[in-house]
Design a protein around this motif. Structure first.
Motif, mmCIF file in Angstrom:
data_model
loop_
_atom_site.group_PDB
_atom_site.id
_atom_site.type_symbol
_atom_site.label_atom_id
_atom_site.label_comp_id
_atom_site.label_asym_id
_atom_site.label_seq_id
_atom_site.Cartn_x
_atom_site.Cartn_y
_atom_site.Cartn_z
ATOM 1 N N LEU A 65 0.636 -58.212 -46.137
ATOM 2 C CA LEU A 65 1.708 -59.141 -46.492
ATOM 3 C C LEU A 65 3.097 -58.589 -46.163
ATOM 4 O O LEU A 65 3.950 -59.301 -45.621
ATOM 5 C CB LEU A 65 1.631 -59.468 -47.981
ATOM 6 C CG LEU A 65 2.681 -60.432 -48.542
ATOM 7 C CD1 LEU A 65 2.566 -61.796 -47.861
ATOM 8 C CD2 LEU A 65 2.539 -60.570 -50.058
ATOM 9 N N HIS A 66 3.317 -57.310 -46.480
ATOM 10 C CA HIS A 66 4.671 -56.755 -46.398
ATOM 11 C C HIS A 66 4.917 -55.838 -45.190
ATOM 12 O O HIS A 66 6.085 -55.521 -44.910
ATOM 13 C CB HIS A 66 4.994 -55.988 -47.683
ATOM 14 C CG HIS A 66 4.898 -56.824 -48.924
ATOM 15 N ND1 HIS A 66 5.784 -57.842 -49.204
ATOM 16 C CD2 HIS A 66 4.017 -56.795 -49.963
ATOM 17 C CE1 HIS A 66 5.467 -58.404 -50.360
ATOM 18 N NE2 HIS A 66 4.395 -57.799 -50.846
ATOM 19 N N LYS A 67 3.867 -55.384 -44.525
ATOM 20 C CA LYS A 67 4.002 -54.521 -43.342
ATOM 21 C C LYS A 67 4.902 -53.303 -43.610
ATOM 22 O O LYS A 67 5.914 -53.095 -42.924
ATOM 23 C CB LYS A 67 4.563 -55.306 -42.155
ATOM 24 C CG LYS A 67 3.872 -56.627 -41.877
ATOM 25 C CD LYS A 67 2.435 -56.453 -41.433
ATOM 26 C CE LYS A 67 1.810 -57.782 -41.054
ATOM 27 N NZ LYS A 67 0.374 -57.699 -40.750
ATOM 28 N N PRO A 68 4.580 -52.468 -44.591
ATOM 29 C CA PRO A 68 5.409 -51.290 -44.857
ATOM 30 C C PRO A 68 5.352 -50.306 -43.694
ATOM 31 O O PRO A 68 4.422 -50.343 -42.870
ATOM 32 C CB PRO A 68 4.768 -50.697 -46.116
ATOM 33 C CG PRO A 68 3.339 -51.123 -46.029
ATOM 34 C CD PRO A 68 3.384 -52.512 -45.449
ATOM 35 N N ASP A 69 6.338 -49.442 -43.623
ATOM 36 C CA ASP A 69 6.356 -48.434 -42.556
ATOM 37 C C ASP A 69 5.317 -47.348 -42.789
ATOM 38 O O ASP A 69 4.765 -46.789 -41.837
ATOM 39 C CB ASP A 69 7.754 -47.801 -42.465
ATOM 40 C CG ASP A 69 8.805 -48.810 -42.084
ATOM 41 O OD1 ASP A 69 8.728 -49.350 -40.962
ATOM 42 O OD2 ASP A 69 9.699 -49.089 -42.913
ATOM 43 N N LEU A 70 5.035 -47.055 -44.058
ATOM 44 C CA LEU A 70 4.104 -45.979 -44.398
ATOM 45 C C LEU A 70 3.341 -46.341 -45.661
ATOM 46 O O LEU A 70 3.914 -46.899 -46.605
ATOM 47 C CB LEU A 70 4.869 -44.665 -44.614
ATOM 48 C CG LEU A 70 4.063 -43.455 -45.104
ATOM 49 C CD1 LEU A 70 3.068 -43.006 -44.029
ATOM 50 C CD2 LEU A 70 4.995 -42.299 -45.460
ATOM 51 N N ALA A 71 2.047 -46.021 -45.666
ATOM 52 C CA ALA A 71 1.229 -46.187 -46.867
ATOM 53 C C ALA A 71 0.739 -44.818 -47.303
ATOM 54 O O ALA A 71 0.139 -44.087 -46.512
ATOM 55 C CB ALA A 71 0.049 -47.111 -46.594
ATOM 56 N N ILE B 203 -5.993 -51.068 -43.264
ATOM 57 C CA ILE B 203 -4.534 -51.146 -43.075
ATOM 58 C C ILE B 203 -4.181 -50.998 -41.604
ATOM 59 O O ILE B 203 -3.313 -51.714 -41.083
ATOM 60 C CB ILE B 203 -3.819 -50.086 -43.933
ATOM 61 C CG1 ILE B 203 -3.912 -50.465 -45.418
ATOM 62 C CG2 ILE B 203 -2.354 -49.938 -43.513
ATOM 63 C CD1 ILE B 203 -3.394 -49.387 -46.360
ATOM 64 N N ARG B 204 -4.850 -50.088 -40.917
ATOM 65 C CA ARG B 204 -4.600 -49.916 -39.490
ATOM 66 C C ARG B 204 -4.962 -51.190 -38.717
ATOM 67 O O ARG B 204 -4.395 -51.466 -37.666
ATOM 68 C CB ARG B 204 -5.407 -48.730 -38.954
ATOM 69 C CG ARG B 204 -5.020 -47.382 -39.563
ATOM 70 C CD ARG B 204 -3.606 -46.993 -39.198
ATOM 71 N NE ARG B 204 -3.460 -46.822 -37.771
ATOM 72 C CZ ARG B 204 -2.363 -47.103 -37.096
ATOM 73 N NH1 ARG B 204 -1.311 -47.598 -37.711
ATOM 74 N NH2 ARG B 204 -2.308 -46.894 -35.792
ATOM 75 N N ARG B 205 -5.905 -51.975 -39.262
ATOM 76 C CA ARG B 205 -6.315 -53.217 -38.597
ATOM 77 C C ARG B 205 -5.347 -54.355 -38.893
ATOM 78 O O ARG B 205 -4.924 -55.066 -37.970
ATOM 79 C CB ARG B 205 -7.732 -53.601 -39.049
ATOM 80 C CG ARG B 205 -8.271 -54.865 -38.378
ATOM 81 C CD ARG B 205 -9.665 -55.204 -38.890
ATOM 82 N NE ARG B 205 -9.656 -55.585 -40.303
ATOM 83 C CZ ARG B 205 -9.360 -56.802 -40.745
ATOM 84 N NH1 ARG B 205 -9.020 -57.770 -39.883
ATOM 85 N NH2 ARG B 205 -9.391 -57.080 -42.039
ATOM 86 N N VAL C 37 -0.370 -44.326 -42.018
ATOM 87 C CA VAL C 37 -1.091 -44.045 -43.260
ATOM 88 C C VAL C 37 -1.175 -42.546 -43.486
ATOM 89 O O VAL C 37 -1.482 -41.784 -42.572
ATOM 90 C CB VAL C 37 -2.512 -44.634 -43.236
ATOM 91 C CG1 VAL C 37 -3.240 -44.309 -44.543
ATOM 92 C CG2 VAL C 37 -2.464 -46.144 -43.023
ATOM 93 N N MET C 38 -0.891 -42.148 -44.695
ATOM 94 C CA MET C 38 -0.960 -40.741 -45.076
ATOM 95 C C MET C 38 -1.789 -40.627 -46.352
ATOM 96 O O MET C 38 -1.552 -41.332 -47.328
ATOM 97 C CB MET C 38 0.456 -40.205 -45.295
ATOM 98 C CG MET C 38 0.535 -38.771 -45.754
ATOM 99 S SD MET C 38 2.280 -38.276 -45.841
ATOM 100 C CE MET C 38 2.210 -37.066 -47.165
ATOM 101 N N ILE C 39 -2.783 -39.767 -46.314
ATOM 102 C CA ILE C 39 -3.610 -39.511 -47.493
ATOM 103 C C ILE C 39 -2.976 -38.383 -48.292
ATOM 104 O O ILE C 39 -2.648 -37.328 -47.741
ATOM 105 C CB ILE C 39 -5.042 -39.103 -47.091
ATOM 106 C CG1 ILE C 39 -5.717 -40.205 -46.275
ATOM 107 C CG2 ILE C 39 -5.860 -38.756 -48.334
ATOM 108 C CD1 ILE C 39 -5.990 -41.466 -47.042
ATOM 109 N N ILE C 40 -2.792 -38.605 -49.585
ATOM 110 C CA ILE C 40 -2.299 -37.543 -50.452
ATOM 111 C C ILE C 40 -3.261 -37.463 -51.633
ATOM 112 O O ILE C 40 -3.406 -38.425 -52.390
ATOM 113 C CB ILE C 40 -0.839 -37.777 -50.890
ATOM 114 C CG1 ILE C 40 -0.344 -36.620 -51.745
ATOM 115 C CG2 ILE C 40 -0.618 -39.114 -51.546
ATOM 116 C CD1 ILE C 40 1.165 -36.509 -51.835
ATOM 117 N N THR C 41 -3.961 -36.338 -51.751
ATOM 118 C CA THR C 41 -5.110 -36.254 -52.640
ATOM 119 C C THR C 41 -5.262 -34.864 -53.234
ATOM 120 O O THR C 41 -4.657 -33.899 -52.760
ATOM 121 C CB THR C 41 -6.391 -36.618 -51.852
ATOM 122 O OG1 THR C 41 -7.537 -36.483 -52.695
ATOM 123 C CG2 THR C 41 -6.559 -35.696 -50.650
#
Length: 219
Positions: A46-52, A70-72, A79-83
């Motif tokens: 919906l919002h097309k953010p620059d980074l998730a 999200i990439r699709r 996209v960045m994974i923070i875990t």
């Protein structure tokens, strides 16, 4: 115009802590926050953010599946994974899913902000010690076809070797006496020739193809 960031984490305290940690920046801001992967995909579409920024373990849809979706639905969203999970399997899966970054939650605020900026600028960044372990594990697996590696020029092989050593474009430039911009062009060409998703995938291919030697992972 500041970059917009979407944060997804099912733990309210962790999500609020991350938002507070990265808040107050002039070049980016948290525009949306959600509690699971499915909501992250919906918000991205919906919002097309620059980074998730995504956690891995979330209800309804985990961070890896959310990364792929999200990439699709929003190809322009990085996209960045923070875990908290320092798992090689998770790291490799995140890379294959199309994540541009993988960072552990115990990283310093400075490292997190630096990584966010690097990913927003189009680079990829994955936790250094984890990548080193991933390359060591790759060395234990049977070598794969070197046909794609054979298409690389001598200079591109030199650059790829430095990529596998974990050097940034700036550091590659210093080591090979070329500009960071030239190093970046070489890296992009290497990724294209190898059909890799990013520089980390290219490094793994170099190790598995025997171009780069590294110590095997300790049992």
């Amino acid at each position: 115009m500041t970059a917009s960031i979407l944060v997804a984490d099912d733990h309210d305290i962790a999500r609020a802590g991350l938002i507070a940690m990265i808040g107050g920046q002039e070049d980016f801001h948290v525009a949306f926050d959600v509690r699971d992967g499915a909501e992250a995909v919906e918000a991205a579409a919906l919002h097309k953010p620059d980074l998730a920024l995504l956690d891995i373990r979330m209800p309804r849809m985990d961070g890896l599946a959310a990364t792929r979706e999200i990439r699709r639905v929003s190809p322009g969203t990085r996209v960045m994974i923070i875990t908290m999970h320092d798992s090689l399997d998770y790291l490799e899966a995140a890379i294959e899913a199309g994540a541009a970054g993988y960072l552990l939650k115990d990283a310093s605020r400075e490292d997190i902000l630096r990584t966010i900026r690097s990913v927003l600028e189009g680079d990829a960044f994955f936790d250094g010690p984890l990548v080193a372990r991933l390359l060591k594990r790759a060395a234990t697996k049977p070598q794969t076809s070197t046909s794609a590696l054979k298409t690389l020029t001598v200079r591109e092989r030199e650059v790829l070797t430095k990529v596998a050593e974990g050097l940034t474009n700036k550091e590659i430039g210093r080591a090979l006496k070329i500009s960071p911009g030239t190093a970046k062009i070489h890296v992009e060409r290497i990724i294209g020739k190898l059909g890799a998703g990013d520089r980390t995938q290219a490094a793994v291919m170099a190790v598995r193809g025997g171009l780069v030697q590294t110590a095997k992972e300790e049992p």
